[in-house]
Design a protein around this motif. Sequence first.
Motif, short mmCIF file in Angstrom:
data_model
loop_
_atom_site.label_atom_id
_atom_site.label_comp_id
_atom_site.label_asym_id
_atom_site.label_seq_id
_atom_site.Cartn_x
_atom_site.Cartn_y
_atom_site.Cartn_z
N ASP A 475 0.63 -1.06 -0.10
CA ASP A 475 0.31 0.16 0.31
C ASP A 475 1.00 1.74 0.13
O ASP A 475 0.31 1.80 -0.44
CB ASP A 475 -0.99 -0.20 1.18
CG ASP A 475 -2.30 -0.99 1.06
OD1 ASP A 475 -2.24 -1.31 -0.01
OD2 ASP A 475 -2.87 -1.10 2.13
N ASP A 476 2.22 1.21 1.05
CA ASP A 476 2.82 2.91 0.36
C ASP A 476 3.57 2.62 -0.50
O ASP A 476 3.90 3.58 -0.97
CB ASP A 476 3.64 1.79 2.07
CG ASP A 476 4.70 3.54 2.04
OD1 ASP A 476 3.53 4.27 2.79
OD2 ASP A 476 5.75 3.24 2.35
N LEU A 477 3.87 1.05 -0.97
CA LEU A 477 4.92 1.44 -2.74
C LEU A 477 3.42 2.19 -3.55
O LEU A 477 4.37 2.89 -4.33
CB LEU A 477 5.36 -0.31 -3.05
CG LEU A 477 6.36 -0.05 -1.76
CD1 LEU A 477 6.55 -1.50 -2.30
CD2 LEU A 477 8.21 0.78 -2.00
N ALA A 478 2.80 1.80 -3.30
CA ALA A 478 1.83 2.17 -4.64
C ALA A 478 1.38 3.56 -4.52
O ALA A 478 1.37 4.70 -5.11
CB ALA A 478 0.18 1.22 -4.29
N GLY A 479 1.27 3.98 -3.23
CA GLY A 479 1.45 5.17 -2.62
C GLY A 479 1.80 6.23 -3.15
O GLY A 479 2.84 7.44 -3.51
#
Length: 505
Positions: A475-479
Amino acid sequence: MSHGDLTPELLHSSVWADGLVASSGIPVHDMPLVSVGGGLGSFTLLDVLRIRGVAASAMRVLSTSDTPWQTWEYLTRVSQLPSHERIRSDSGARPDNIWGFPSYAVQEAWQDRSVKPVLQVLTEPILADFYSPRAGMAIRSVQREADRIGYWEMLAKGQVRMVRKRLGGGYFTVLTPPAGSGPTKRVALRSQYVHLAVGYPGLKFLDDLQEFRQRTGERYRLVNAYEPHEHVYDQLRARPGVVVVRGAGIVASRVLQRLMDDRERYGLQTQIVHLFRTYVTGAHGPHAFMRRKGGDGWAYQAFTMPKSAFGGQLKARFRKASPEERARLASLVAGTTTPKLARWQEQMSRARRGSWYHPVQALVDRIEQAPDGRLVTHTRSAGSAPMQYVSDFIIDCTGLEADMPEHRVLDDLLRHGGARPNRAGRLQVGPNFEVLGAESGDGALYASGAAAASNHFLAVDSFLGLQTAALDIADDLAGRGFCKPLGPFRSVSQWLKWAGNRRLA
């Protein structure tokens, strides 16, 4: 100095410039994301990222292991959980399947053409023990998914030496390739993101056992349950003997079950002395809703943590709690436990009635070696005279070493990478498992598994915990634009590909 090796300037610099690395002769390869470890933690993150659309060519996992299940399989096997035995894990906690459906119970029911696993899940834990999958099923499932996502294309063999920040952002990860694999001693991977899932650095012995082993060099009669010790069971089959078992967790219960199985199966005369530091006599805990079952020395719990720590009220409390409150909650709900399984309870009852299993609450003063080579355990307990137990073997079942200074990469990260320990001595991580203090420009360093324990997520060192960490990291990498969000359409389409075992591009 050999060509392509670490220079004194590199060793003493916490931030590396591209030119400094180039001047050392170490080859540099660009790779957007690097995962260090190569176990189930690395596999789970790469699996999630592949499902979210990241190409295999954009990621590398650095490991000394040939497969992501190699270390886990070894540890379960030597601690008396071979492939046909059931592990301590929930039916829906599948490292190979982020959706958890179909569960292991459904898969086993389909493969065995039997409704028993499903009925067990539906009636647990009131009418049946908690269902748990066989070790071999978990391994085969991970192997299938590894083939599907192209794991082997992402694997780079070798020993990781260190991870250092890069001037301008990102990181350099230094790998020592296998001997004879190239002209240089080291290889550096330059990446924007690094993930650490390095597991446990080694075996953990009780202090008195460690002191005795270092003093005498004894490796045959004094063993750790997480190291190969099949010779103990072979010797007990050859002639009668006495075994002292130390520990009161799942591994101790598995070792006892193996000793009892062998005694009953082969008609042996093995005597077992089980030393408890703390002897649990019944249900215990500070509040009625947090009381844990116990008895006969053991604290009983189906899984390593209460189920609410994986995805319920306790998980939410931990995420919101202060470090002080987390430490307090952890002391209440964590600890050494084992599942209360009906078959094992019957064995223990027969052993006590037969007077060949001897549970003892005592503190150990020291270990000595008798002239005939056997081991003498000197103990003391409140209100009783000191005792001595002479045994042919001692099996230490107290666990694995998790101290960061014992692991080269983690120790270097504390010294040079800006990382800092939490109250339990593990890496301090943020809500998305990013290592606090280790930020480098627009790069990020993440950690999951044992190294990230005792932070906002209590159950991080488990199948479901590794999966939760992988999803949060993704999720953080998607952001950050590295991968795609996992929306409803992508989730359904990717599940269909998983169910059909369709290889990802």
